[in-house]
Design an enzyme around this catalytic site. Structure first.
Site, PDB file in Angstrom:
ATOM      1  N   CYS A 104       6.430  35.346  30.262  1.00  0.00           N
ATOM      2  CA  CYS A 104       6.650  34.891  28.889  1.00  0.00           C
ATOM      3  C   CYS A 104       6.855  33.386  28.906  1.00  0.00           C
ATOM      4  O   CYS A 104       7.563  32.873  29.772  1.00  0.00           O
ATOM      5  CB  CYS A 104       7.892  35.607  28.341  1.00  0.00           C
TER       6      CYS A 104
ATOM      7  N   HIS B 132       3.787  42.857  23.339  1.00  0.00           N
ATOM      8  CA  HIS B 132       4.704  41.805  23.808  1.00  0.00           C
ATOM      9  C   HIS B 132       5.000  40.823  22.665  1.00  0.00           C
ATOM     10  O   HIS B 132       6.158  40.467  22.432  1.00  0.00           O
ATOM     11  CB  HIS B 132       4.072  41.083  25.015  1.00  0.00           C
ATOM     12  N   GLU B 133       3.948  40.416  21.951  1.00  0.00           N
ATOM     13  CA  GLU B 133       4.140  39.432  20.868  1.00  0.00           C
ATOM     14  C   GLU B 133       4.852  40.047  19.662  1.00  0.00           C
ATOM     15  O   GLU B 133       5.723  39.406  19.063  1.00  0.00           O
ATOM     16  CB  GLU B 133       2.802  38.817  20.455  1.00  0.00           C
TER      17      GLU B 133
ATOM     18  N   HIS C 269       8.514  40.101  20.033  1.00  0.00           N
ATOM     19  CA  HIS C 269       9.205  38.830  19.742  1.00  0.00           C
ATOM     20  C   HIS C 269       9.632  38.749  18.275  1.00  0.00           C
ATOM     21  O   HIS C 269      10.613  38.085  17.939  1.00  0.00           O
ATOM     22  CB  HIS C 269       8.304  37.636  20.061  1.00  0.00           C
TER      23      HIS C 269
HETATM   24 ZN    ZN Z   1       6.870  36.287  25.340  1.00  0.00          ZN
END
Ligand code: ZN
Length: 182
Positions: free
Chosen positions: A109, A152-153, A156
């Protein structure tokens, strides 16, 4: 132009907040944020530019990672000879497979400077509903590596970091019904 100094690092509270939905049709400022984010990711993959500006290479970025708590993300990479390039607003995973998948090399990341080892189990297939940069509704089906990047995004935007998914007792535990992606 966004630089590494603009990337919020792990420990900053903005990375743990649920990001706010943006207005549709899109505000000019939100469009500009998405454009800046995509340019950053493209620059990070350009050897010359990345070296000149000391950019760490990335395949995706979410607005909280530049300190903006809004539901905006970009992904940009080639995989299996196909380009996956998205600038999304208010993305939601509306369905996913029972099967899990994880990257054999773990995840990294741009907001996490150290390497954190371990498998990050995610859904092998997802369907995402979102709005594109023009405010048009889009439905995106992804599987394998592209699905993992997208999850993953989206994480966030919900205050979740990739390492939250790593098994604490055994970081290399392979969950049931999960396939490895090399
Ligand atoms: Zn990330």
């Amino acid at each position: 132009m966004l630089l590494m100094k603009d990337i919020v690092r792990d420990g900053h509270p903005v990375l743990r907040k649920k990001a706010a939905e943006v207005t549709i049709p899109p505000l000019k400022e939100d469009v500009e944020i998405l454009e800046d984010m995509l340019t950053f990711i493209k620059n990070s993959q350009d050897e010359e530019i990345a070296e000149k500006y000391h950019l760490r290479s990335g395949v995706g970025l979410a607005a909280p990672q530049i300190g903006i708590s809004k539901q905006l993300l970009v992904v940009h990479f080639e995989y299996d000879d196909q380009l996956y390039s998205y600038q999304l607003m208010n993305p939601k995973i509306i369905s996913h497979s029972v099967q899990k998948a994880f990257l054999g090399g773990g995840e990294g990341c741009l907001s996490v400077d150290e390497v954190i080892e371990g498998y990050v189990p995610r859904n092998a297939k997802i369907t995402v509903r979102a709005f594109d940069i023009n405010g048009n509704p889009v439905k995106i089906r992804l599987k394998g590596y592209p699905a993992i990047v997208m999850q993953h995004e989206i994480d966030h935007l919900n205050g979740i970091m990739f390492y939250d998914h790593i098994n604490k007792e055994n970081p290399f535990h392979i969950p049931e019904n999960a396939k490895i992606i090399e």
